[in-house]
Enzyme design. Structure first.
Site, mmCIF file in Angstrom:
data_model
loop_
_atom_site.group_PDB
_atom_site.id
_atom_site.type_symbol
_atom_site.label_atom_id
_atom_site.label_comp_id
_atom_site.label_asym_id
_atom_site.label_seq_id
_atom_site.Cartn_x
_atom_site.Cartn_y
_atom_site.Cartn_z
ATOM 1 C CG HIS A 243 19.896 -28.087 73.895
ATOM 2 N ND1 HIS A 243 18.558 -28.088 74.236
ATOM 3 C CD2 HIS A 243 19.968 -27.505 72.681
ATOM 4 C CE1 HIS A 243 17.859 -27.532 73.256
ATOM 5 N NE2 HIS A 243 18.696 -27.164 72.311
ATOM 6 C CG ASP A 245 21.125 -24.286 69.667
ATOM 7 O OD1 ASP A 245 20.526 -25.240 70.185
ATOM 8 O OD2 ASP A 245 20.576 -23.204 69.385
ATOM 9 C CG HIS A 392 17.749 -23.125 74.252
ATOM 10 N ND1 HIS A 392 19.022 -22.827 73.841
ATOM 11 C CD2 HIS A 392 17.202 -23.859 73.248
ATOM 12 C CE1 HIS A 392 19.249 -23.336 72.655
ATOM 13 N NE2 HIS A 392 18.157 -23.990 72.267
ATOM 14 N NE ARG A 408 19.748 -23.150 65.802
ATOM 15 C CZ ARG A 408 20.062 -24.394 66.115
ATOM 16 N NH1 ARG A 408 19.378 -25.037 67.047
ATOM 17 N NH2 ARG A 408 21.042 -25.019 65.485
#
Length: 426
Positions: A243, A245, A392, A408
């Protein structure tokens, strides 16, 4: 679905969050698909009544405000937003290396819709010699020929503006860059956010856990014990979930940072795939046909999953159509802009046509082991990637019960755009 589809968590009433200098925080408090490996973890536990504790509480309230009835006190308590804290679930103490980063889900946090903003792409005019980034004594080593590099001897938090510009360019060129021996995890969270704000407006994830008072930080969290691994694989054969983000946003993230806090000694790596190379591998005829097509990216499924499992939804879900092939503003490279986490359908195609073409593109990306890179985490590692050019997946493969905990920082970028198809020289 996955950004590291890996869980988050915490609980109790906190002091009001004071708006800081980030513009999006001044509004009334209203991403990875399920980059919460375990969105099941977001279920809010049903607490059993504790008569003795409740009686003590009621007596205390009576002594201060005798005019309030027990029913009124209970009503006030019931109206308070639910707050879940992982540290409470661990009994008030924890072995986490950075306990102030443990996840919290506050049901009282609500945000209005995002407004458009003008993004500055710092990599666009950066010095390609990287003299302010790759300073004397530093070392850059490629992970694979096309995708990924590792850098030592550079401290990200100490970079000048020129160094940050060059960082954005290097990451766009290599797609993902690993930095070792970094101090970002040890800095006050506010300072880490100030560093990230240089690269764009901070995204606030609608459903994930965050450190208390800092919703701009998206937490990737898995405790690793209590049969979590078996539970995670109960209804799937693999944890791989490619996916990009929160691509459902009008302005999805660009240069993105993931900071390790705790990691298994072995396992829990993250894999990245290069969408520029995936595009380049296609035949000219397919490339030309993809140009001009757009696809719907939706956050509704993620929000509904969170709601149905007792989790938070800080901002109402949205969907946006983006080009199937987008152009990077700094390098001019074209990349496939589809991912299994959020891309739902191709505009203008019938259902069967859309599903067939999307399946082909996602399969093509997912099996491209010759344009993927695998990052092994170690303490004090920071991974920087360009979310516009990659997807990723977390690799959920450790059964040792160790904690996997990452933070993140997710600066948003420009609205995706494409440039016209240029016929290739024969």
């Amino acid at each position: 679905m996955a950004t590291e589809f890996i869980g988050q968590a915490e609980t109790a009433v906190s002091a009001p969050i004071t708006p800081r200098e980030f513009p999006e925080r001044l509004a009334i408090r209203a991403d990875s698909p399920i980059e919460q490996d375990q969105l099941d973890d977001q279920k809010i536990p049903v607490e059993q009544e504790k008569p003795v504790e409740q009686e003590k509480f009621v007596e205390q309230v009576k002594s201060v405000e005798p005019e309030k009835s027990v029913e009124e006190v209970r009503s006030v308590e019931q109206d308070k937003p639910k707050i879940r804290r992982v540290i409470d679930e661990e009994g008030g103490s924890t072995t986490a290396t950075y306990p102030h980063y443990l996840p919290v889900w506050d049901h009282g946090e609500k945000y209005p819709p995002w407004e458009r903003f003008t993004h500055t792409e710092h990599g666009k005019d950066a010095d390609p010699s990287f003299k302010d980034l790759l300073v004397v004594g530093s070392k850059l080593q490629h992970l694979t020929p096309s995708t990924g590099s590792e850098v030592t001897g550079v401290q990200l938090s100490k970079l000048s503006h020129a160094g940050k510009d060059q960082l954005a360019l290097l990451v766009a060129q290599r797609k993902v860059v690993v930095f070792r021996d970094q101090d970002l995890a040890g800095l006050p969270i506010q300072e880490a956010l100030e560093f990230g704000a240089y690269f764009g407006r901070h995204h606030i994830h609608p459903t994930s856990g965050a450190p208390e008072g800092y919703p701009e930080i998206h937490l990737v969290y898995r405790n690793g014990g209590n049969g979590e691994f078996d539970s995670f694989l109960a209804n799937r054969n693999s944890g791989v979930a490619w996916h990009s983000d929160v691509t459902y946003e009008e302005q999805p993230p660009g240069t993105t940072f993931l900071i390790i806090l705790d990691t298994p000694e072995v396992g829990g790596d993250t894999a990245f795939v290069n969408h520029v190379e995936a595009y380049n591998r296609l035949s000219p005829a397919i490339k030309e046909r993809l140009h001009g097509l757009t696809a719907v990216h939706s956050g509704f499924e993620q929000a509904e999953f969170s709601r149905s499992h007792g989790g938070v939804v800080r901002r109402e879900p949205v969907k946006h159509s983006h080009p199937l092939v987008r152009t990077h503003p700094a390098t001019g490279e074209k990349a496939l802009f589809v991912n299994g986490g959020f891309t739902r359908s191709i505009d203008g195609l019938k259902k069967e046509e859309s599903e067939y073409l999307l399946k082909f593109l996602l399969d093509h990306i997912g099996r491209g082991i010759d344009y993927q890179a695998r990052v092994r985490w170690a303490p004090k590692t920071v991974v920087v990637w360009d979310n516009r050019l990659t997807s990723h997946s977390a690799i959920v493969d450790w059964v040792t019960g160790e904690r996997r905990h990452l933070a993140r920082i997710t600066p948003q970028a420009e609205r995706p755009y494409e440039t016209p198809y240029a016929a290739e020289a024969k």
